[in-house]
Design an enzyme around this catalytic site. Sequence first.
Site, PDB file in Angstrom:
ATOM      1  N   HIS A 161      61.852  51.966 -55.686  1.00 13.78           N
ATOM      2  CA  HIS A 161      62.284  52.184 -57.077  1.00 13.78           C
ATOM      3  C   HIS A 161      61.093  52.344 -58.020  1.00 13.78           C
ATOM      4  CE1 HIS A 161      66.236  50.553 -55.677  1.00 13.78           C
ATOM      5  NE2 HIS A 161      65.449  49.742 -54.988  1.00 13.78           N
ATOM      6  N   SER A 282      41.025  69.919 -70.793  1.00 15.19           N
ATOM      7  CA  SER A 282      41.879  70.321 -71.892  1.00 15.19           C
ATOM      8  C   SER A 282      41.023  71.052 -72.917  1.00 15.19           C
ATOM      9  CB  SER A 282      42.510  69.078 -72.535  1.00 15.19           C
ATOM     10  OG  SER A 282      42.868  69.363 -73.878  1.00 15.19           O
ATOM     11  N   LYS A 288      39.899  64.783 -71.339  1.00 17.83           N
ATOM     12  CA  LYS A 288      40.953  64.974 -70.344  1.00 17.83           C
ATOM     13  C   LYS A 288      40.471  65.563 -69.027  1.00 17.83           C
ATOM     14  CE  LYS A 288      45.055  65.316 -71.004  1.00 17.83           C
ATOM     15  NZ  LYS A 288      46.338  64.667 -70.935  1.00 17.83           N
ATOM     16  N   GLU A 295      50.394  69.238 -60.152  1.00 15.07           N
ATOM     17  CA  GLU A 295      51.580  69.607 -60.940  1.00 15.07           C
ATOM     18  C   GLU A 295      52.148  70.949 -60.488  1.00 15.07           C
ATOM     19  OE1 GLU A 295      50.847  68.605 -65.349  1.00 15.07           O
ATOM     20  OE2 GLU A 295      48.895  68.547 -64.397  1.00 15.07           O
TER      21      GLU A 295
END
Length: 463
Positions: A161, A282, A288, A295
Site C-alpha cells: 500500500h 528545469s 532541479k 516518466e
Amino acid sequence: MTDKTSNTMWGGRFAAGPDAIMEAINASIGFDQRLAAQDIAGSRAHAAMLGATGILTDTDVEAIREGLLTVLSEIEGGHFAFSTALEDIHMNVESRLKEIIGEPAGRLHTGRSRNDQVATDFKLWVRDQFDAAETGLLALIHALLGQAEAGADWVMPGFTHLQVAQPVTWGHHMMAYVEMFGRDLSRVRDARARMNTSPLGAAALAGTSFPIDRHMTAKALGFDTPAANSLDAVSDRDFALDFLSVASISAMHLSRFAEELVIWSSAQFRFVTLSDRFSTGSSIMPQKKNPDAAELIRAKVGRIFGANVSLMMVMKGLPLTYSKDMQEDKEQVFDAADSWMLAMAAMEGMVKDMTANRESLAAAAATGFSTATDLADWLVRVLGMPFRDAHHVTGTLVALAESKGCDLPDLSLEDMQNVHAKITGDVFDVLGVQNSVRSRMSYGGTAPEQVRTQIKLWKDALS
Ligand code: ARG
C-alpha cells in the site's frame, strides 16, 4: 489498353484512376516502406523457388535477383522515389524492378499475391522485433543483476500500500524485476516460436495451381515450416497481437519500475540518485534534476496498450480471409515496437548508472515500525504465544511507541514488560533491520543469502 491514369499493377478492368481521396485512404506506402528489406527478401526467396521448380527460367530469375538487389540498394541509400499512386511497398518495389529489368519483373508475381506477400513481410519484421526485444530484455536483466549483486545485503523498506511494511534488501527488490523481465523474455521466446511459419505461397487465399515449393521458401526465410492452411495464412495477424500483448505486459513492468524510480529519486525519499546522463534540468528552477526518462517510460505504456487494443479492434469480427482493414495493422505495431525498444534501452541505461543511497535506504528501513512482524514472530517462537495474540501484543507496543514518538527498538524493556510481563531483553535482537532481513531465509525470501542464491541461478541460466 489500360487508361494512363489507372493502376499499372491492377488497372486492366479500370477505365479511370482513383480519386485523390481514394488514393490517400488506400495508400500504405507512407508507413509500409519500413517493410522494404523484408519485402525484397521475400521476393528473392520466391524468385529463387520459381527458378528451382522450373516455373521461371534461370535467366529470368537471375535478372530478378540482380534487379531486386539494385532496388534494395536504392532504398537503403535513400534515393528511391516512393510513389503513393503505387499504393504500397510491394507495388513500389515491383514497379521499380520493371523499370530496371523490364519484362521478367512481371513474372515475379507468379504463384503469389500481395496477401501472402504482406503477411510474410510483416511476419519477418515482427520476428526481428521479437529478437530485438530479447536482446533488450537480456541487457536490462544483466543491469538489474549488477545492482542486485552490489546490494544483496543493503536494507531498505519493503512496502505494501506504499506504506512501510517490512525491511527487505535492495538486491531482493532488484531481483523482483529480474523475475518480471525474465517472464517477459520467456513470453517473447514462446511467441516467436509460435509465429515462425511462412505464409508465402498461400497466394491470394486458396493456394496456387503452380507447382511451387513452399518448404523451400519457408526455409530460405528462416521459417520452421510453411503455414498449414492458406486461408489462415493470409488472414492471421495473431503474431502481431502476440507481439503487442507481450510488449504491453513488459511495458507495464517497465512502468512500475519507472514509477518507483520517480518516487525513489525524489527529495522526500532519496533512495537513489539517477545519473546526469539520464536526467534533465528545469529551465526556470536551477536546483532541479528531473527523472524524465523514468516518466516517459511510465507514459510509453499508454501507447503500447493503445496499439494492442487498436489492433484487436481492427481484427475483431473480420470475416476470412484478407480484408483491407488489415492494412491498419502496421503503424500500431511499428509505434509500439519503437516505444518498447526505446523504453527498455532507457531503463537499462538508468539502472546501470543509478546509485542507491545506502544510508537513506537503511534509515528508511528502520522507520514505520518495520520490524513489528519480527517482534510478533519472536513472541510466537520464544514465548509460545498463538500468532493472533502476539499480533495483539505487538499492536499495543506499536501504539505505545507511537504515543511516545519513538520507534520499537527505542522502547525500554520495562515499557515492554508493562504490556507483556514475559518479554525479555533478547527481543531487542530481532528489532534491528539487519537481523530482520537476515532471518527471512525461507526460499525466495529477502535474506541476503537467498538473494545471492537467486542471482546465481539467473546468471547460470543466462550464461
Ligand atoms: N498494402 C496492403 C496491406 O498492407 C497489401 C495487401 C493488399 N492486398 C490486396 N488484396 N489489396 O495490407
